[in-house]
Design an enzyme around this catalytic site. Structure first.
Site, short mmCIF file in Angstrom:
data_model
loop_
_atom_site.label_atom_id
_atom_site.label_comp_id
_atom_site.label_asym_id
_atom_site.label_seq_id
_atom_site.Cartn_x
_atom_site.Cartn_y
_atom_site.Cartn_z
N LYS A 80 0.81 -1.22 0.00
CA LYS A 80 0.00 0.00 0.00
C LYS A 80 0.85 1.28 0.00
O LYS A 80 0.37 2.35 -0.37
CB LYS A 80 -0.93 0.00 1.21
CG LYS A 80 -2.00 -1.08 1.21
CD LYS A 80 -3.10 -0.77 0.23
CE LYS A 80 -4.26 -1.74 0.38
NZ LYS A 80 -5.38 -1.43 -0.53
N SER A 332 1.85 -9.71 -0.43
CA SER A 332 1.43 -8.31 -0.42
C SER A 332 1.60 -7.59 0.91
O SER A 332 1.70 -6.37 0.93
CB SER A 332 -0.04 -8.20 -0.86
OG SER A 332 -0.86 -9.03 -0.05
#
Length: 449
Positions: A80, A332
């Site tokens: 992110k 991720s």
């Protein structure tokens, strides 16, 4: 503190007004381009980490030439960082002065708080009541204005959009803002530089922003590479959109992959990715737990459930068509709560056949339970817990039911334990998880215990 939460009594038209994200229009979605991603890569190059993409020790076990893109090594622990920094850099001076607001369970909130602090942009994050305390505290440490409101992400988003409209803040959608998608796509540019001759890239999928960004970058440079999206069975919003032909509200259940728990795929992400996804896979929760366990044991990498979904799909045998081929998994994020991690590991051990729970009815005479323990120990099984009860045993008053939790070396060892117990006791019952096919070349069987 002023309460912005919209109650059930709120007029539905007003609720619709606060569902409107100005940059995520279902009638006119924004299509992210390859040029957007290359622009993002240039602008964020000094503010994010170019993470490793190394060959995995799991290659032999999976039968694939497996590479891991370790995005959990970013400063805030997830991919992110990329989209958050690019979205903040693309704000006008006035927007930067006024500040931004976002709704997030954790990873997007941390990323935008961190980069907002670095860039001197005021940040407000709205986090639902279910957000992990650890992530809330980290956002506060990074000087964000943290507001805890809403029972889930749907309500938190409404609160954030309402505040944005009333206070003149810029709302930054964590998975569907065009600049967020472009920033996430920079992962793919790095992967293609780091690994040659890739056959497939496996992408954890929630709101679809990461998937869309990766698709745009990869298909522009090498359309022959397959892009595989992976979701948890408890938050399969992209699969639901594929079935409906459009982003559709999806019921979200509690999941180990909480980072993917988005009830509706983003409109921009959907428009960008829908025609280019080569395969979508929905994985069982048990396999996510096993994947987390495998990554810790064999890769020494602590990865959250969302990041482990790609490996979960491989371990479950859902990507067997890529055996013998070169596959990249995007890990991720690594922001898993420590208490949840402990539960995940125990669940992974149970799903792996290495933590076994059973009930056995044994003689209540002196030495009855001792004999059971000696029998278990005779094959090298370690007993972790023993509980016995007499009142609810339906056979006879000379018997006792014993509940045992024990640890085995592997699934084959647990089968040996089963056979030994069934050969020596008439009443034995193993606690049952869902049946799971073991993806192991030495064991062609099924866990059903």
């Amino acid at each position: 503190m002023e309460n912005y939460l919209l109650t059930d009594a709120t007029n539905s038209e007003i609720m619709d007004e606060f569902d409107v994200d100005p940059l995520c229009n279902p009638e006119h979605p924004s299509m992210v381009t390859f040029e957007d991603i290359t622009s993002a890569a240039y602008k964020i190059r000094t503010g994010i980490i170019q993470t490793q993409c190394l060959k995995s020790h799991l290659s032999g076990m999976t039968g694939m030439d497996l590479y891991l893109k370790k995005e959990f090594l970013q400063t805030t622990g997830s991919f992110k960082d990329r989209g958050a920094r690019y979205a903040l850099l693309m704000l006008s001076k006035e927007q930067q002065q006024n500040g931004v607001i976002a709704a997030s369970l954790g990873n997007h909130a941390q990323a935008i708080s961190y980069h907002g602090n670095l860039l001197n942009i005021p940040v407000t994050v709205v986090m639902p009541l279910i957000a992990p305390i650890m992530k809330i505290q980290k956002c506060r440490e990074m000087k964000a204005n943290v507001i805890i409101q809403g029972k889930d992400m749907v309500e938190a988003k409404r609160v954030a959009i309402k505040m944005a409209q009333e206070k003149g803040l810029t709302y930054v959608n964590g998975y569907d803002h065009p600049h967020i998608i472009a920033g996430q796509g920079t992962i793919a540019l790095e992967i293609l530089e780091q690994v040659d001759n890739i056959d497939a890239i496996v992408v954890p999928t929630g709101g679809g922003g990461l998937l869309a960004g990766v698709i745009v970058a990869v298909k522009a440079l090498n359309p022959n590479i397959k892009i595989i999206g992976v979701e948890s069975e408890r938050c399969a919003s992209f699969t639901k959109a594929q079935e409906s032909g459009k982003p559709t509200q999806t019921n979200i259940e509690g999941t180990l992959a909480d980072g993917l728990a988005v009830p509706k795929v983003g409109y921009n992400a959907w428009a960008t990715a829908k025609n280019h996804v080569d395969k979508m896979v929905v994985v069982q929760e048990e396999w996510i737990a096993v994947a987390i366990l495998r990554l810790i044991e064999l890769e020494k990498s602590v990865v959250e459930g969302a990041g482990a979904c790609g490996l979960a799909a491989i371990l479950a045998g859902q990507l067997d068509e890529f055996r013998g081929k070169r596959v990249v998994l995007i890990l991720s994020g690594g922001n898993i709560d420590t208490t949840i991690l402990g539960r995940c590991l125990e669940r992974g051990l149970a799903a792996d056949g290495r933590l076994v729970k059973f009930k056995a009815t044994v003689s209540d005479r002196p030495g009855g339970i001792s004999e059971l323990c000696k029998l278990i120990g005779s094959i090298g099984v370690s007993i972790k817990d023993v509980i016995h009860e007499r009142a609810w045993v339906t056979s006879d008053v000379f018997s006792v039911e014993v509940k045992v939790v024990c640890e085995t070396r592997d699934y084959a060892h647990s089968l040996e334990l089963r056979e030994l117990l069934f050969a020596n006791y008439k009443r034995v019952k193993f606690e049952s998880l869902r049946s799971m096919k073991i993806n192991n070349p030495d064991i062609t069987s099924t866990i059903s215990y």
